[in-house]
Design an enzyme around this catalytic site. Structure first.
Site, mmCIF file in Angstrom:
data_model
loop_
_atom_site.group_PDB
_atom_site.id
_atom_site.type_symbol
_atom_site.label_atom_id
_atom_site.label_comp_id
_atom_site.label_asym_id
_atom_site.label_seq_id
_atom_site.Cartn_x
_atom_site.Cartn_y
_atom_site.Cartn_z
ATOM 1 N N HIS A 306 38.700 34.528 37.920
ATOM 2 C CA HIS A 306 39.375 35.733 37.931
ATOM 3 C C HIS A 306 40.664 35.618 36.901
ATOM 4 O O HIS A 306 41.264 34.583 37.037
ATOM 5 C CB HIS A 306 39.803 36.307 39.210
ATOM 6 C CG HIS A 306 40.227 37.649 39.040
ATOM 7 N ND1 HIS A 306 41.089 38.432 38.939
ATOM 8 C CD2 HIS A 306 39.206 38.894 39.272
ATOM 9 C CE1 HIS A 306 41.262 39.775 39.036
ATOM 10 N NE2 HIS A 306 40.003 39.824 39.180
ATOM 11 N N ASP A 363 32.850 40.671 41.352
ATOM 12 C CA ASP A 363 31.780 41.097 40.272
ATOM 13 C C ASP A 363 30.478 40.513 40.716
ATOM 14 O O ASP A 363 29.477 40.963 40.607
ATOM 15 C CB ASP A 363 32.256 41.102 39.013
ATOM 16 C CG ASP A 363 33.676 41.787 38.533
ATOM 17 O OD1 ASP A 363 33.527 42.963 38.839
ATOM 18 O OD2 ASP A 363 34.123 41.057 37.965
#
Length: 428
Positions: A306, A363
């Site tokens: 991330h 995600d």
């Protein structure tokens, strides 16, 4: 520790104020830098630039911390529903029972779209991406909401917030129905926010829709986890556009466009596409693990690591259990899910990924959950937008309430040609 930072340019020395945030983070105030020094800062991508002060969301990427208005995301995910979380983000405090019911009732009042807007949907081609439809129709709300387009009027602001929260699920569901050629299903205000959306998404007039309560809970959780994440690309777009004092609908439309990108909200769709690609290539996961480790190969594993979190994404920790629960309910094995579980196992145990903190992020799990719920891939980012809506609204509202609000106007360092003499066309 000094309350000022010293900047030396040539023989001149300048003092720049230092501000400290609630959690101890410090920021050098350069708002008067150009006026005092004749210089600007250069920060491509704004990775080291604080564009605003905000009281909405705290993100600590190093330690994997996410809080909305001071409340840990773990507590909100366990104890609140999405509407209650939205109230907290927008207005700054958890609502009382009376405040929450008034908020819910005000949203329910505005779930229907003007019938004329159905013609807008009809004008889109059958293969139009739902995100393109969503951004277009949300922008068109300004046409049908003339009494709420003055962003500086508090009463119009409030009405616009109710309408935006209420109509977004309807528009999102209608965009899906339009893309598959099915009739629109009108909202049913007896249902909860998440129930209503699933009803509009999957019901058809000829059959009774049986709603899976686990799907409702999973959607509610995902919307909460996506509700805000500080000054990300789409939120910054909402603030940038909104700073011109344009109406809420146009600002949200801009945020939707920004979210659509594969490097932002489209990452969960890209993750499923990657798994599809691996499956089509014989399911040779090892091949793609090796490619991901090869510094000379442009291939990257989507859904891992991330931009902000250098530790485990706290949102991924929360939804991992839900993801596995929904997968366990599958009656027919899906090779994509099998690949995802194998990939997760590798990433959590392979030293290459562990050392680089490339853990599965929100995600990765959200895309798998949406697929397990029967939501098509081109709707993944639409669901992200639905979740992020209260965060966008909260930042738009916070900006308009700030006494220091002014139109955003970043500077640039010009590196083009110096002054040139014009050459007439006949001599070029």
């Amino acid at each position: 520790m000094s309350d000022f930072a010293k900047l030396i340019i040539g023989e001149r020395e300048f003092e720049l104020p230092i501000h400290q945030g609630t959690e101890g983070h410090r920021a050098i105030d350069i708002s008067k830098l150009l006026a005092q020094t004749g210089h600007i800062t250069l920060d491509d991508g704004y990775g080291n630039t604080g564009a605003t002060e905000s009281q909405i969301t705290y993100v600590d990427g190093e330690n994997g911390v996410l809080r909305y208005r001071g409340y840990a995301i773990e507590d909100l995910a366990q104890r609140c529903d999405f509407t209650e979380t939205a109230y907290l983000l927008i207005y700054g405090e958890l609502p009382t029972a009376e405040q929450l019911e008034e908020f819910r009732a005000s949203i329910r009042t505005h779930t229907l779209l003007h019938e004329g807007m159905k013609q807008i949907f009809a004008g889109f081609p059958p293969d139009a991406h739902p995100m393109a439809i969503l951004s277009s129709v949300v922008g068109a709300l300004a046409i049908y909401s003339g009494d709420t387009i003055d962003a500086r009027d508090p009463e119009q602001q409030q009405l616009a917030i109710y309408r935006m929260m209420a109509k977004m699920p309807t528009i999102a569901a209608f965009s899906y129905k339009q893309s598959i050629g099915q009739p629109f299903i009108y909202p049913e205000n007896r249902l909860t926010y998440c129930q209503n959306f699933l009803q509009m998404m999957f019901a058809v007039p000829s059959e009774r829709y049986e709603m899976d309560p686990d799907f409702v809970d999973a959607l509610n959780l995902l919307l909460i986890l996506h509700a805000d994440h500080g000054q990300n690309c789409s939120t910054s777009a909402v603030r940038m556009v909104g700073s011109s004092t344009v109406n809420l609908f146009s600002s949200i439309s801009a945020g939707i466009c920004a979210l659509w990108g594969a490097l932002h909200g489209g990452a969960n769709e890209a993750c499923i596409n990657m798994l599809d690609m691996i499956r089509a290539d014989g399911g040779n996961l090892g091949k793609y693990i090796d490619r991901a480790k090869d510094p000379n190969d442009e291939f990257r594993l989507m859904g891992f690591g991330h931009r902000v979190y250098k530790n485990y994404d706290p949102r991924a920790t929360i939804i991992k259990e839900v993801c596995h629960k929904l997968l366990a309910k599958q009656k027919k094995p899906d090779p994509i899910f099998q690949l995802a579980q194998e990939l997760e196992e590798v990433a959590l145990n392979d030293s290459y990924f562990v050392d680089r903190r490339l853990y599965p992020n929100v995600d990765f799990y959200s895309g798998i959950i949406y697929r397990a719920m029967g939501i098509p891939e081109n709707m993944f980012t639409v669901l992200f937008a639905l979740g992020r809506l209260p965060g966008w609204i909260a930042h738009w509202r916070e900006m308009h309430l700030a006494p220091t609000m002014r139109i955003h106007r970043p500077r640039q360092l010009y590196t083009g040609s110096p002054k040139r003499e014009f050459v007439p066309l006949i001599k070029r």
